[in-house]
Design an enzyme around this catalytic site. Structure first.
Site, PDB file in Angstrom:
ATOM      1  N   ASP A  14       0.850  -1.189   0.000  1.00 48.80           N
ATOM      2  CA  ASP A  14       0.000   0.000   0.000  1.00 48.80           C
ATOM      3  C   ASP A  14       0.885   1.237   0.000  1.00 48.80           C
ATOM      4  O   ASP A  14       1.678   1.445   0.930  1.00 48.80           O
ATOM      5  CB  ASP A  14      -0.897  -0.015   1.245  1.00 48.80           C
ATOM      6  N   ASP A 109      -2.979   2.492  -6.115  1.00 48.12           N
ATOM      7  CA  ASP A 109      -1.872   2.560  -5.156  1.00 48.12           C
ATOM      8  C   ASP A 109      -1.760   1.350  -4.235  1.00 48.12           C
ATOM      9  O   ASP A 109      -1.070   1.415  -3.222  1.00 48.12           O
ATOM     10  CB  ASP A 109      -1.999   3.828  -4.314  1.00 48.12           C
ATOM     11  N   GLU A 110      -2.394   0.246  -4.575  1.00 46.33           N
ATOM     12  CA  GLU A 110      -2.249  -0.940  -3.729  1.00 46.33           C
ATOM     13  C   GLU A 110      -2.437  -2.210  -4.534  1.00 46.33           C
ATOM     14  O   GLU A 110      -3.113  -2.235  -5.567  1.00 46.33           O
ATOM     15  CB  GLU A 110      -3.206  -0.908  -2.541  1.00 46.33           C
TER      16      GLU A 110
END
Length: 397
Positions: A14, A109-110
Site C-alpha cells: 500500500d 496505489d495498492e
C-alpha cells in the site's frame, strides 16, 4: 508419505498517501507541509487524499473540502494530476510483477502478491518486504507499507499496522496475538452503524469479539455481517490472489458549484460526461449495453435510472441520447440539481436479437473512423477541442 504443503504467504503493498506524496516529491515547497489533493477551497467536492502532515489536523479522505479548509486553511490545496499518479503506479506495479508472478492490483496505489514458495528465490518474508520497499523507493522516491500474512485479511491489516513506511509480517502462529489487541473498528466492513452496536455490547477489541458465538453475532448483526465478524476475529479469509477482471462499469459525474435548474447547463454537462465515458470505452475496447444516470438533489437525495440497449454501444451520440432521455423522464427536471452523472456497464457485442441491417442507429465504418479521428485529436489537443455534433432538441419540461 505425503509431502507437506508450504504455508500460503500473501503480501499487501500500500503506497503511503500516494497522491500527496507524489506532489511533495515533485514540489519542494510542499515537503514537510500539509498537502490536500482534491477539490480546491471555494468549490464543492471532497478530499481525494492528503499528506500525513495534513492528517494531524484531522483531515481525511472523502472529507468535504470546506471542512478540510476549516481545519487547516494554511494547507496547500492541489487538484489531482492523474497522469503523474498513473505513471508512478505503473512503475510500482512493474516492480511487484518482477517479485511475484501472481499480482492483483486492487487500486492505483495498492496490490496483493502471492509470495508463497518464493523464499528460495527472494529470501524470507521480511527480506521480500524489504526488497519491495527498496525497489519502490529507488524507482519512484516514494514510500510504501508492506504487510505479509497467511491470507488477504491478515496481509491488509498488517500493511495498515505500522504506516507510513511500515513492514509487518504475521505468520500463521502469530495471528491470534496480532489480532487480540486490535480495535474492532479496524476489521473490514465495520462502519458507523455496526460500530454503534459493537460499542453498545461493550466490545472494544478483537479478543472480546472472539468470545461471542457465531449465533449471537448473527443475532446482533445479521447473518452475513455476523458471520463475517466471526471469521475475521479468527483471522479467517481468502488467500486467493489473481488478476482482476475488467472493470464492471465506466462512469463520470460532476458536482456543480451551485445547485442548478438550468437545462442548458445540465444538458451540456451531461454531454461532456458522456464524451469522456465514450472515449474511455473506445480506448479500452469496450461497449456497453446498459446506460445509467445519477442525479443528486441539494439535500443529498440521490436517484439513479438505467436502460438496456438493443446492442452494445460506445458512440457518444447514442449514449448521450439515452442518458438525456433518462434524465428527461426522471421527474427531476425543474428541481435544483447538485450533481449529475452517467455511466455505461454490461459489456458485450449484442443482446442476441436480430438487428435490422438498415437501422441507422447501428454503428457504421464511418462512425468508427469519425470517433477514431476525434479521439486522436483529443489526445493531441486536449478535451473540449473537438466533438461530434449531437442534435440539440429541446427536451420537454
Amino acid at each position: 508419505m505425503q509431502e507437506k504443503l508450504a504455508p500460503r504467504l500473501i503480501a499487501h503493498v500500500d503506497m503511503d498517501a500516494f497522491f500527496a506524496s507524489i506532489e511533495q516529491r515533485d514540489r519542494p515547497e510542499c515537503r514537510s507541509r500539509p498537502v490536500v489533493v482534491g477539490a480546491l477551497p471555494g468549490n464543492r467536492g471532497v478530499v481525494s487524499t492528503c499528506s500525513y502532515e495534513a492528517r494531524e489536523f484531522g483531515i481525511r479522505s472523502a472529507m468535504p473540502i470546506a471542512e478540510a479548509y476549516r481545519r487547516c486553511p494554511n494547507a496547500t490545496f492541489l487538484k489531482p494530476n492523474m497522469r503523474s499518479y498513473s505513471e508512478a503506479s505503473d512503475k510500482v506495479m512493474a516492480i511487484l510483477a518482477s517479485i511475484s508472478p501472481v499480482v492483483e492490483q486492487v487500486s492505483v496505489d495498492e496490490a496483493y502478491l502471492d509470495i508463497s514458495g518464493l523464499e528460495r528465490l527472494h529470501g524470507s518474508p521480511e527480506t521480500i518486504g524489504r526488497k519491495i520497499k527498496a525497489a519502490v523507493w529507488q524507482a519512484t522516491e516514494l514510500s510504501c507499507s508492506v504487510g505479509v500474512g497467511s491470507n488477504r485479511l491478515i496481509a491488509k491489516l498488517a500493511s495498515e499496522h505500522n504506516k507510513p513506511d511500515g513492514l509487518t509480517v504475521v505468520l500463521a502462529d502469530q495471528i491470534v496475538a496480532f489480532l487480540d489487541p486490535m480495535p474492532v473498528a479496524n476489521l473490514r466492513g465495520v462502519g458507523p452503524q455496526t460500530l454503534k452496536t459493537v460499542q453498545r455490547l461493550g466490545i472494544r477489541t478483537v479478543r472480546q469479539l472472539r468470545e461471542y458465538t457465531l449465533e449471537s453475532l448473527q443475532h446482533y448483526f445479521g447473518e452475513k455481517m455476523g458471520g463475517g465478524l466471526y471469521r475475521q476475529a479468527r483471522g479467517e479469509a481468502s488467500a486467493h490472489v489473481g488478476v482482476r477482471g475488467e472493470r464492471s462499469s465506466i462512469s463520470k459525474e460532476t458536482t456543480f458549484g451551485e445547485d442548478t435548474k438550468d437545462l442548458r447547463k445540465l444538458r451540456d454537462t451531461l454531454r461532456q460526461l458522456t464524451a469522456e465515458v465514450g472515449r474511455t470505452l473506445r480506448r479500452e475496447g469496450l461497449k456497453g449495453q446498459v446506460v445509467s444516470i445519477k442525479v443528486r438533489l441539494p439535500g443529498f437525495e440521490t436517484y439513479t435510472r438505467q436502460r438496456r440497449l438493443a446492442f452494445a454501444e460506445d458512440r457518444d451520440s447514442m449514449l448521450f441520447t439515452v442518458a438525456w432521455e433518462l434524465f428527461a423522464t426522471s421527474g427531476k427536471m425543474g428541481q435544483p440539481i447538485r450533481l449529475i452523472g452517467m455511466g455505461v456497464s454490461d459489456w458485450g457485442e449484442g443482446s442476441g436479437t436480430m438487428l435490422d441491417l438498415f437501422d441507422s442507429t447501428q454503428p457504421s465504418d464511418r462512425d468508427h473512423r469519425l470517433y477514431s479521428m476525434m479521439d486522436e485529436a483529443t489526445d493531441r489537443f486536449g478535451k473540449g477541442k473537438l466533438s461530434l455534433g449531437i442534435p440539440d432538441k429541446k427536451p420537454k419540461s
